[in-house]
Scaffold this motif. Structure first.
Motif, PDB file in Angstrom:
ATOM      1  N   THR A   1       0.718  -1.185  -0.079  1.00 62.04           N
ATOM      2  CA  THR A   1       0.040   0.006   0.008  1.00 62.04           C
ATOM      3  C   THR A   1       0.963   1.422   0.018  1.00 62.04           C
ATOM      4  OG1 THR A   1      -1.811  -1.490   1.352  1.00 62.04           O
ATOM      5  CG2 THR A   1      -1.916   1.413   1.103  1.00 62.04           C
ATOM      6  N   TYR A   2       1.949   1.208   0.976  1.00 66.06           N
ATOM      7  CA  TYR A   2       2.765   2.434   0.899  1.00 66.06           C
ATOM      8  C   TYR A   2       3.579   2.378  -0.281  1.00 66.06           C
ATOM      9  CZ  TYR A   2       6.497   5.301   2.079  1.00 66.06           C
ATOM     10  OH  TYR A   2       7.530   6.414   2.224  1.00 66.06           O
ATOM     11  N   GLU A   3       4.013   1.522  -1.024  1.00 66.23           N
ATOM     12  CA  GLU A   3       4.758   1.558  -2.366  1.00 66.23           C
ATOM     13  C   GLU A   3       3.709   2.086  -3.293  1.00 66.23           C
ATOM     14  OE1 GLU A   3       7.481  -1.666  -3.416  1.00 66.23           O
ATOM     15  OE2 GLU A   3       6.947  -2.464  -1.565  1.00 66.23           O
ATOM     16  N   LEU A   4       2.427   1.887  -3.534  1.00 64.53           N
ATOM     17  CA  LEU A   4       1.610   2.356  -4.481  1.00 64.53           C
ATOM     18  C   LEU A   4       1.342   3.705  -4.048  1.00 64.53           C
ATOM     19  CD1 LEU A   4      -0.507   1.685  -6.646  1.00 64.53           C
ATOM     20  CD2 LEU A   4      -2.272   1.379  -5.015  1.00 64.53           C
ATOM     21  N   ALA A   5       1.322   4.258  -2.762  1.00 64.31           N
ATOM     22  CA  ALA A   5       1.153   5.424  -2.387  1.00 64.31           C
ATOM     23  C   ALA A   5       2.226   6.376  -2.956  1.00 64.31           C
ATOM     24  CB  ALA A   5       0.931   5.937  -1.119  1.00 64.31           C
TER      25      ALA A   5
ATOM     26  N   SER B   1       4.545   5.553  -5.306  1.00 62.38           N
ATOM     27  CA  SER B   1       4.653   5.640  -6.725  1.00 62.38           C
ATOM     28  C   SER B   1       3.453   6.769  -7.294  1.00 62.38           C
ATOM     29  CB  SER B   1       4.141   4.321  -7.364  1.00 62.38           C
ATOM     30  OG  SER B   1       5.112   3.490  -7.099  1.00 62.38           O
ATOM     31  N   THR B   2       2.339   6.842  -6.707  1.00 64.95           N
ATOM     32  CA  THR B   2       1.366   7.994  -7.036  1.00 64.95           C
ATOM     33  C   THR B   2       1.861   9.060  -6.880  1.00 64.95           C
ATOM     34  OG1 THR B   2      -0.472   6.283  -6.737  1.00 64.95           O
ATOM     35  CG2 THR B   2      -0.754   8.542  -6.945  1.00 64.95           C
ATOM     36  N   SER B   3       2.343   9.276  -5.418  1.00 63.21           N
ATOM     37  CA  SER B   3       3.028  10.810  -5.200  1.00 63.21           C
ATOM     38  C   SER B   3       4.104  11.069  -6.129  1.00 63.21           C
ATOM     39  CB  SER B   3       3.228  10.729  -3.692  1.00 63.21           C
ATOM     40  OG  SER B   3       4.379   9.696  -3.260  1.00 63.21           O
ATOM     41  N   GLY B   4       5.030   9.886  -6.312  1.00 64.08           N
ATOM     42  CA  GLY B   4       6.204  10.219  -7.331  1.00 64.08           C
ATOM     43  C   GLY B   4       5.629  10.747  -8.604  1.00 64.08           C
ATOM     44  N   VAL B   5       4.722  10.325  -8.945  1.00 67.64           N
ATOM     45  CA  VAL B   5       4.241  10.808 -10.461  1.00 67.64           C
ATOM     46  C   VAL B   5       3.777  12.080 -10.431  1.00 67.64           C
ATOM     47  CG1 VAL B   5       2.237  10.224 -12.004  1.00 67.64           C
ATOM     48  CG2 VAL B   5       3.649   8.449 -11.328  1.00 67.64           C
ATOM     49  N   LEU B   6       2.941  12.360  -9.486  1.00 73.32           N
ATOM     50  CA  LEU B   6       2.422  13.929  -9.066  1.00 73.32           C
ATOM     51  C   LEU B   6       3.675  14.919  -9.118  1.00 73.32           C
ATOM     52  CD1 LEU B   6      -0.445  13.122  -6.569  1.00 73.32           C
ATOM     53  CD2 LEU B   6      -0.696  13.922  -9.224  1.00 73.32           C
ATOM     54  N   ILE B   7       4.603  14.394  -8.159  1.00 74.29           N
ATOM     55  CA  ILE B   7       5.705  15.200  -7.882  1.00 74.29           C
ATOM     56  C   ILE B   7       6.549  15.598  -9.125  1.00 74.29           C
ATOM     57  CG2 ILE B   7       7.825  15.213  -6.603  1.00 74.29           C
ATOM     58  CD1 ILE B   7       6.630  13.814  -4.271  1.00 74.29           C
ATOM     59  N   LEU B   8       6.652  14.579  -9.868  1.00 72.98           N
ATOM     60  CA  LEU B   8       7.218  14.660 -11.384  1.00 72.98           C
ATOM     61  C   LEU B   8       6.458  15.426 -12.401  1.00 72.98           C
ATOM     62  CD1 LEU B   8       8.965  11.388 -11.642  1.00 72.98           C
ATOM     63  CD2 LEU B   8      10.209  13.448 -11.379  1.00 72.98           C
ATOM     64  N   VAL B   9       5.258  15.030 -12.379  1.00 70.19           N
ATOM     65  CA  VAL B   9       4.422  15.389 -13.649  1.00 70.19           C
ATOM     66  C   VAL B   9       3.733  16.952 -13.346  1.00 70.19           C
ATOM     67  CG1 VAL B   9       1.831  15.352 -14.555  1.00 70.19           C
ATOM     68  CG2 VAL B   9       3.349  13.259 -14.212  1.00 70.19           C
ATOM     69  N   LEU B  10       3.516  17.351 -12.253  1.00 66.90           N
ATOM     70  CA  LEU B  10       3.136  18.839 -11.977  1.00 66.90           C
ATOM     71  C   LEU B  10       4.337  20.010 -12.516  1.00 66.90           C
ATOM     72  CD1 LEU B  10       1.126  18.586  -8.860  1.00 66.90           C
ATOM     73  CD2 LEU B  10       0.439  18.818 -10.972  1.00 66.90           C
ATOM     74  N   PRO B  11       5.455  19.698 -11.786  1.00 75.00           N
ATOM     75  CA  PRO B  11       6.613  20.559 -12.294  1.00 75.00           C
ATOM     76  C   PRO B  11       7.074  20.428 -13.776  1.00 75.00           C
ATOM     77  CG  PRO B  11       7.459  19.511 -10.419  1.00 75.00           C
ATOM     78  CD  PRO B  11       5.971  18.818 -10.690  1.00 75.00           C
TER      79      PRO B  11
END
Length: 313
Positions: free
Chosen positions: A194-198, A200-210
Motif C-alpha cells: 500500500t505504501y509503495e503504491l502511494a 509511486s502515485t505521489s512520485g508521479v504527481l511530484i514529477l508531472v506537476l513541475p
C-alpha cells in the motif's frame, strides 16, 4: 516515530557500487575525480554569484540555490561510499540511514520544484522582458526558494518517518550504495504494498506537476522566439534557455526512470547507475552547463582572478 529498540540498535549493510565493478580501483578514481570537480564547480559558481554584483539578478539567485543542492547531493552519499570502499566494510547505522533518506528526498523534491520555477523565470525574461523586474522582484524570488525548500522538507519528513516505521527483522543488506527508499522497502518483513503504491502515485504527481509547468513555460517561450524577426534575438533567447533545458533533461530523465517506470522493469544494477547519475554526474555537469556558454559567469571569474590580492600571490 515508534521505532523498537531492536530496530534502533540495528545497522544496515550497503552493497557498495565498487563491488559490482570489474575494476573497482578505476571506478573509485573516476568517482573521486567527478566528486572533486563537482564540489569545485558548484562552490566556485556560488562564490562568483555572491561576490559579483552583476550576477545579483533573479536568474543567478535561483541558480545559486541549484548549486547549493548540487553541493549537498554528492556530500550525502559519496564520502560514505568512498569510506566504505577504503575500509572494506559497508555498515551504516539506523540513524545514518535515516539521515541519508531525509536529506536526499528533501533535496530531490526541492531541486525538481526549483527547476520548474526557474523555467517560469526564463518565460518571464523572454515573453515579458519589460515586466521582468516587477514579476521577478526579490520577494517573488524568495517565495520561490522558500516554497521549494518547504516542499522538500515536508516530503522528507513524511517519507523518512513512514519508511523507517516498518520493521526490518530479516536481512539488513541493502542492495544499493546508499539508503534509498525503494531498496530499503524490499527488506521489510511487513506488507509495504500500500505504501509503495502511494509512493509511486505521489512520485508521479511530484514529477508531472513541475514538468507540466516547465512544458507550459517553454511552449510560450518557443512561440515568442518563432515570432521574433531578429537573428540576434533568436540567439539570445536560445542561449538564455538552452542551459536550463539541458539541466532539466538530466535531472528529470533520471527521476522519471526511478519513480515512473515500474519497479519490475528495474534491476539493482540499473538503479545503482541511475542513482549515481542523479547524485553525482548531474551535480558535476550542472556548473559546466551553466558556465561554458555564459559570458557573464566567465567575466565574473576573470574579474575575481584579476584582483590585486590574487595577482600578488
Amino acid at each position: 516515530m515508534g521505532f523498537s529498540r531492536q530496530e534502533l540498535a540495528s545497522d544496515f549493510i550497503l552493497v557498495g557500487l565498487f563491488s559490482r565493478s570489474g575494476s573497482p580501483q578505476l571506478l573509485f578514481f573516476l568517482v573521486a575525480v567527478m566528486f572533486i570537480m563537482g564540489l569545485l564547480g558548484n562552490t566556485t559558481l556560488l562564490f562568483l554569484i555572491c561576490v559579483d554584483s552583476w550576477l545579483h539578478t533573479p536568474m543567478y539567485f535561483l541558480l545559486s540555490q541549484l548549486s547549493l543542492f548540487d553541493v549537498g547531493f554528492p556530500l550525502v552519499t559519496i564520502p560514505k561510499m568512498a569510506s566504505d570502499f577504503l575500509q572494506g566494510e559497508g555498515s551504516i547505522s539506523f540513524g545514518g540511514c535515516a539521515a541519508q533518506i531525509f536529506f536526499l528526498t528533501l533535496m530531490g523534491v526541492a531541486e525538481g520544484i526549483l527547476l520548474a520555477l526557474m523555467s517560469y523565470d526564463r518565460y518571464v525574461a523572454v515573453c515579458h522582458p519589460l515586466q521582468y523586474s516587477l514579476l521577478m522582484r526579490r520577494q517573488m524570488c524568495l517565495l520561490m526558494v522558500i516554497s521549494s525548500w518547504l516542499a522538500g522538507v515536508l516530503n522528507a519528513c513524511i517519507q523518512t518517518s513512514i519508511t523507517l516505521h516498518f520493521p526490518y527483522c530479516a536481512s539488513h543488506t541493502v542492495d544499493h550504495f546508499f539508503c534509498e527508499v525503494p531498496a530499503l522497502l524490499k527488506l521489510s518483513c511487513a506488507d509495504t504494498s500500500t505504501y509503495e503504491l502511494a509512493l509511486s502515485t505521489s512520485g508521479v504527481l511530484i514529477l508531472v506537476l513541475p514538468l507540466s509547468l516547465i512544458a507550459t513555460s517553454y511552449g510560450h517561450v518557443l512561440g515568442a522566439v518563432l515570432r521574433m524577426r531578429s537573428e540576434e534575438a533568436h540567439h539570445k533567447a536560445f542561449t538564455t534557455c538552452s542551459s536550463h533545458i539541458t539541466a532539466v533533461g538530466l535531472f528529470y530523465g533520471a527521476a522519471v526512470f526511478m519513480y515512473m517506470v515500474p519497479g519490475a522493469y528495474h534491476s539493482p544494477h540499473q538503479d545503482n547507475m541511475v542513482s549515481l547519475f542523479y547524485s553525482l554526474i548531474t551535480p558535476t555537469l550542472n556548473p559546466l552547463i551553466y558556465s561554458l556558454r555564459n559570458r557573464e559567469v566567465w567575466m565574473a571569474l576573470v574579474k575575481v582572478l584579476r584582483r590585486p590580492g590574487l595577482r600578488a600571490k
